[in-house]
Write a protein that holds these residues in place. Structure first.
Motif, PDB file in Angstrom:
ATOM      1  N   PRO A   1       0.808  -1.231   0.000  1.00 53.00           N
ATOM      2  CA  PRO A   1       0.000   0.000   0.000  1.00 53.00           C
ATOM      3  C   PRO A   1       0.842   1.283   0.000  1.00 53.00           C
ATOM      4  N   LEU A   2       2.078   1.233   0.527  1.00 50.90           N
ATOM      5  CA  LEU A   2       2.909   2.434   0.535  1.00 50.90           C
ATOM      6  C   LEU A   2       3.274   2.852  -0.895  1.00 50.90           C
ATOM      7  N   PHE A   3       3.596   1.860  -1.719  1.00 47.83           N
ATOM      8  CA  PHE A   3       3.924   2.178  -3.109  1.00 47.83           C
ATOM      9  C   PHE A   3       2.696   2.727  -3.844  1.00 47.83           C
ATOM     10  N   ARG A   4       1.525   2.160  -3.535  1.00 50.69           N
ATOM     11  CA  ARG A   4       0.281   2.678  -4.124  1.00 50.69           C
ATOM     12  C   ARG A   4       0.089   4.160  -3.819  1.00 50.69           C
ATOM     13  N   ALA A   5       0.330   4.496  -2.560  1.00 51.29           N
ATOM     14  CA  ALA A   5       0.178   5.903  -2.157  1.00 51.29           C
ATOM     15  C   ALA A   5       1.199   6.770  -2.883  1.00 51.29           C
ATOM     16  N   ALA A   6       2.445   6.287  -2.946  1.00 49.79           N
ATOM     17  CA  ALA A   6       3.491   7.057  -3.621  1.00 49.79           C
ATOM     18  C   ALA A   6       3.144   7.272  -5.089  1.00 49.79           C
ATOM     19  N   LEU A   7       2.595   6.234  -5.710  1.00 46.33           N
ATOM     20  CA  LEU A   7       2.259   6.325  -7.131  1.00 46.33           C
ATOM     21  C   LEU A   7       1.181   7.384  -7.381  1.00 46.33           C
ATOM     22  N   GLN A   8       0.225   7.449  -6.473  1.00 43.66           N
ATOM     23  CA  GLN A   8      -0.807   8.493  -6.593  1.00 43.66           C
ATOM     24  C   GLN A   8      -0.151   9.875  -6.573  1.00 43.66           C
ATOM     25  N   LEU A   9       0.787  10.055  -5.655  1.00 41.64           N
ATOM     26  CA  LEU A   9       1.467  11.348  -5.553  1.00 41.64           C
ATOM     27  C   LEU A   9       2.307  11.632  -6.795  1.00 41.64           C
ATOM     28  N   TRP A  10       3.057  10.623  -7.271  1.00 43.39           N
ATOM     29  CA  TRP A  10       3.884  10.824  -8.466  1.00 43.39           C
ATOM     30  C   TRP A  10       3.026  11.214  -9.655  1.00 43.39           C
ATOM     31  N   SER A  11       1.894  10.521  -9.819  1.00 47.95           N
ATOM     32  CA  SER A  11       1.111  10.787 -11.027  1.00 47.95           C
ATOM     33  C   SER A  11       0.517  12.192 -10.978  1.00 47.95           C
ATOM     34  N   VAL A  12       0.192  12.675  -9.782  1.00 46.63           N
ATOM     35  CA  VAL A  12      -0.272  14.063  -9.680  1.00 46.63           C
ATOM     36  C   VAL A  12       0.902  15.020  -9.912  1.00 46.63           C
ATOM     37  N   ALA A  13       2.059  14.690  -9.309  1.00 41.78           N
ATOM     38  CA  ALA A  13       3.228  15.565  -9.448  1.00 41.78           C
ATOM     39  C   ALA A  13       3.663  15.708 -10.902  1.00 41.78           C
ATOM     40  N   ALA A  14       3.318  14.704 -11.727  1.00 41.82           N
ATOM     41  CA  ALA A  14       3.682  14.777 -13.143  1.00 41.82           C
ATOM     42  C   ALA A  14       2.970  15.933 -13.836  1.00 41.82           C
ATOM     43  N   THR A  15       1.858  16.385 -13.270  1.00 39.13           N
ATOM     44  CA  THR A  15       1.110  17.485 -13.885  1.00 39.13           C
ATOM     45  C   THR A  15       0.973  18.678 -12.928  1.00 39.13           C
ATOM     46  N   ASP A  16       1.718  18.682 -11.818  1.00 35.47           N
ATOM     47  CA  ASP A  16       1.565  19.730 -10.796  1.00 35.47           C
ATOM     48  C   ASP A  16       2.960  20.142 -10.311  1.00 35.47           C
ATOM     49  N   ASP A  17       3.423  21.308 -10.791  1.00 34.90           N
ATOM     50  CA  ASP A  17       4.803  21.730 -10.521  1.00 34.90           C
ATOM     51  C   ASP A  17       5.101  21.900  -9.031  1.00 34.90           C
ATOM     52  N   ALA A  18       4.139  22.427  -8.267  1.00 29.25           N
ATOM     53  CA  ALA A  18       4.384  22.678  -6.840  1.00 29.25           C
ATOM     54  C   ALA A  18       4.650  21.357  -6.118  1.00 29.25           C
ATOM     55  N   LEU A  19       3.826  20.354  -6.418  1.00 31.54           N
ATOM     56  CA  LEU A  19       4.001  19.053  -5.777  1.00 31.54           C
ATOM     57  C   LEU A  19       5.312  18.399  -6.254  1.00 31.54           C
ATOM     58  N   ARG A  20       5.613  18.579  -7.533  1.00 33.07           N
ATOM     59  CA  ARG A  20       6.861  17.999  -8.050  1.00 33.07           C
ATOM     60  C   ARG A  20       8.083  18.591  -7.338  1.00 33.07           C
ATOM     61  N   ASP A  21       8.079  19.916  -7.135  1.00 38.01           N
ATOM     62  CA  ASP A  21       9.221  20.556  -6.473  1.00 38.01           C
ATOM     63  C   ASP A  21       9.432  20.021  -5.063  1.00 38.01           C
ATOM     64  N   VAL A  22       8.337  19.609  -4.419  1.00 32.31           N
ATOM     65  CA  VAL A  22       8.421  19.044  -3.079  1.00 32.31           C
ATOM     66  C   VAL A  22       8.937  17.600  -3.140  1.00 32.31           C
ATOM     67  N   LEU A  23       8.430  16.859  -4.139  1.00 41.63           N
ATOM     68  CA  LEU A  23       8.707  15.417  -4.187  1.00 41.63           C
ATOM     69  C   LEU A  23      10.109  15.062  -4.678  1.00 41.63           C
ATOM     70  N   VAL A  24      10.600  15.802  -5.686  1.00 45.96           N
ATOM     71  CA  VAL A  24      11.843  15.379  -6.342  1.00 45.96           C
ATOM     72  C   VAL A  24      13.033  15.254  -5.372  1.00 45.96           C
TER      73      VAL A  24
END
Lengths: 201, 201
Positions: free
Chosen positions: A105-128
């Protein structure tokens, strides 16, 4: 003083932890767009004010969640390390651990975040930068567990490939139960690593 | 008759194709939740009625899009196959092709769909059989390109691992440009496959 402050600190840590875990469950189940800090507070059984004190915005929860997520994967690897056999069968056990790392389930959660970050610069800057740090640590632990010398040519890339393969297998396990197929890949990948790493140990 | 019908059929095919491409762009850029059939129609420059004639629901567009997506990846592999050298350098070129397969906008779009399907049963039921078919075909083409005998022990798993590694590398390339690191993994994995597949060719 200590007697008064410690329980407070502990309560605060527990609240924080409950919020992060509720956030991970929520992101995993409903995706980024279906989730608010208020909703996570309710799920965690924490007041909205306390939640917003700890995490003013969803992005803050993401930072904490990815940190926890990465750290629990590393901890899990280290905990299993104590039971590792020595010798050739060690590689197969380590490969199994790493290739099963991204199927929960942890990877599932991470994947949700990655897929949003792919189209959301603010989230991407936090995640990378977070992902880079977690990735480096996963790499280091894997090198330790395999007991290989990374200064030998090709070793670093094979360890990286093993972790990337793990993420690819996590993806393959997202919509269906891929356990049986993965088991055969684990066996074959272990054989391959044994062959390639034989003189790096 | 043919003179009248053909242009109509062709127009219909063009409309369909434009809708699918607009859908892929939209899913990739804005995610599943940000997209409607009406919005896709507008983007494709097609009337809403025509769009709904071809694709009554977003799910129908997904089926068509994943089909197109999978097929264009297979076509791309086959197109590049003509220029493949023979001998040992062939494996490195094929590995490069396969490990670069999931780094483009099509994979981004697919990932958006997968991450939604992880929390949406209706979309998952549509995607799973499609992905299985596309996956089988990618596997078959890779075996052909490598020119290996899949009845030999371990060959099937090594080809599968190569495709799973490709998807993992696609994930690693989602938020940052991972080209340099990937290039070194390509080189090392090619060396490894040469070694492992030497007696299967």
């Amino acid at each position: 003083m200590t007697g008064v402050r410690e329980p407070q600190q502990e309560r605060s840590r527990t609240t924080r932890r409950r919020l992060i875990e509720a956030a991970l469950d929520s992101f995993g189940e409903r995706g980024w767009h279906g989730v608010t800090v208020a909703g996570i507070a309710e799920r965690a059984g924490v007041s909205r004010g306390a939640a917003q004190h700890h995490f003013p915005a969803r992005e803050d929860l993401v930072v904490a969640a990815v940190d926890l997520l990465g750290q629990s994967q590393i901890d899990e690897l280290r905990a299993q390390a104590a039971d590792l056999p020595s010798g050739a069968s060690r590689i197969e056990r380590v490969v199994e651990m790493v290739l099963n790392l991204y199927t929960g389930p942890l990877f599932r959660a991470a994947l949700q975040l990655w897929s949003v970050a792919a189209t959301d610069d603010a989230l991407r800057d936090v995640l990378v930068p977070l992902e880079a740090r977690v990735g480096r640590e996963a790499h280091r632990v894997t090198v330790e567990l395999l007991g290989v010398d990374e200064s030998r040519a090709g070793v670093r890339e094979l360890v990286q490939a093993t972790l990337d393969l793990g993420r690819g297998l996590g993806l393959a396990n997202l919509l269906t139960d891929d356990t049986r197929r993965r088991r055969q890949i684990v066996r074959e990948w272990a054989r391959t690593l044994e062959l390639r790493l034989a003189d790096s140990r």
